[in-house]
Design a protein around this motif. Sequence first.
Motif, short mmCIF file in Angstrom:
data_model
loop_
_atom_site.label_atom_id
_atom_site.label_comp_id
_atom_site.label_asym_id
_atom_site.label_seq_id
_atom_site.Cartn_x
_atom_site.Cartn_y
_atom_site.Cartn_z
N GLU A 42 0.84 -1.20 0.00
CA GLU A 42 0.00 0.00 0.00
C GLU A 42 0.87 1.25 0.00
N LEU A 43 1.91 1.23 0.83
CA LEU A 43 2.82 2.37 0.93
C LEU A 43 3.52 2.62 -0.40
N THR A 44 4.04 1.57 -1.02
CA THR A 44 4.75 1.74 -2.29
C THR A 44 3.81 2.21 -3.40
N GLU A 45 2.56 1.73 -3.38
CA GLU A 45 1.59 2.16 -4.40
C GLU A 45 1.32 3.65 -4.29
N ILE A 46 1.13 4.13 -3.07
CA ILE A 46 0.79 5.54 -2.87
C ILE A 46 1.99 6.43 -3.15
N VAL A 47 3.18 6.04 -2.69
CA VAL A 47 4.37 6.85 -2.95
C VAL A 47 4.68 6.88 -4.44
N THR A 48 4.40 5.79 -5.14
CA THR A 48 4.63 5.76 -6.59
C THR A 48 3.66 6.67 -7.32
N LYS A 49 2.41 6.69 -6.86
CA LYS A 49 1.40 7.55 -7.49
C LYS A 49 1.58 9.02 -7.13
#
Length: 245
Positions: A42-49
Amino acid sequence: TDSQISTIITVYPLVLIADAEKSLGPRLHVLQYRGGATTTSELTEIVTKVPKILGIKKEKAISVYYNFVKDIIEADKSLEYKKLCHSSLPQGNTHENKIRNISALRELGMPQKLLFSMLTSDSQLVCGKEKFAESLKKVVEMGFAPNSLKFVNALRLVYGFTDKTTEGKIEIYKSLGFSVEDVWTAFKKWPSFLIYSEMKVTNSIEEFLGLGFSRDEFSTMVKRFPQCVGYSSESVKKKTEFLVK
């Protein structure tokens, strides 16, 4: 993943010069433990977006925006449209204003990419209340599509201009033979059409006249393709020479 890292660097290149121990590490820690990240994915998805979230300095703001982004991503995964509720935010707070305004744009159909860009921007555009609502109403009534960058540019200009400034810009083009309707038609094609000063517009006219165009021909070109007002003299000459060849 390598792909996610590449995306983060492309969107937010300043991450390359950020101090890993004093900046990136602490902010990722805040996102994971105070921002409410439940999983690493979840963290990586949001930081990527939204990589620019790593540039927010205040811990409270990071947490608030992280949770808001998470809510949007989760809501958009649903087959049915879900309206977001943020009643827990302090009324009148800057974060409350920003999130309320971004939510309003989402309800109009603005895509995540544009929403998140405005959320992490330093611009005051989405921080206001009454003025933002008035500006948004005007842009919507003009017929701009909320899913386009053109909508954002139009909103930024309408929000930033006073009535006096707008009238002054219109007068510049009226002196060239444009009607008020012509001006707004050109604005709808290219909102940045109204940012130019009288000197810039005058210089643009002189460039085209110097290449053999008449004032009427210049006006016709601007009405059809308002971007040409912003062309440099070198660009105008190159394009003209190319067409002649």
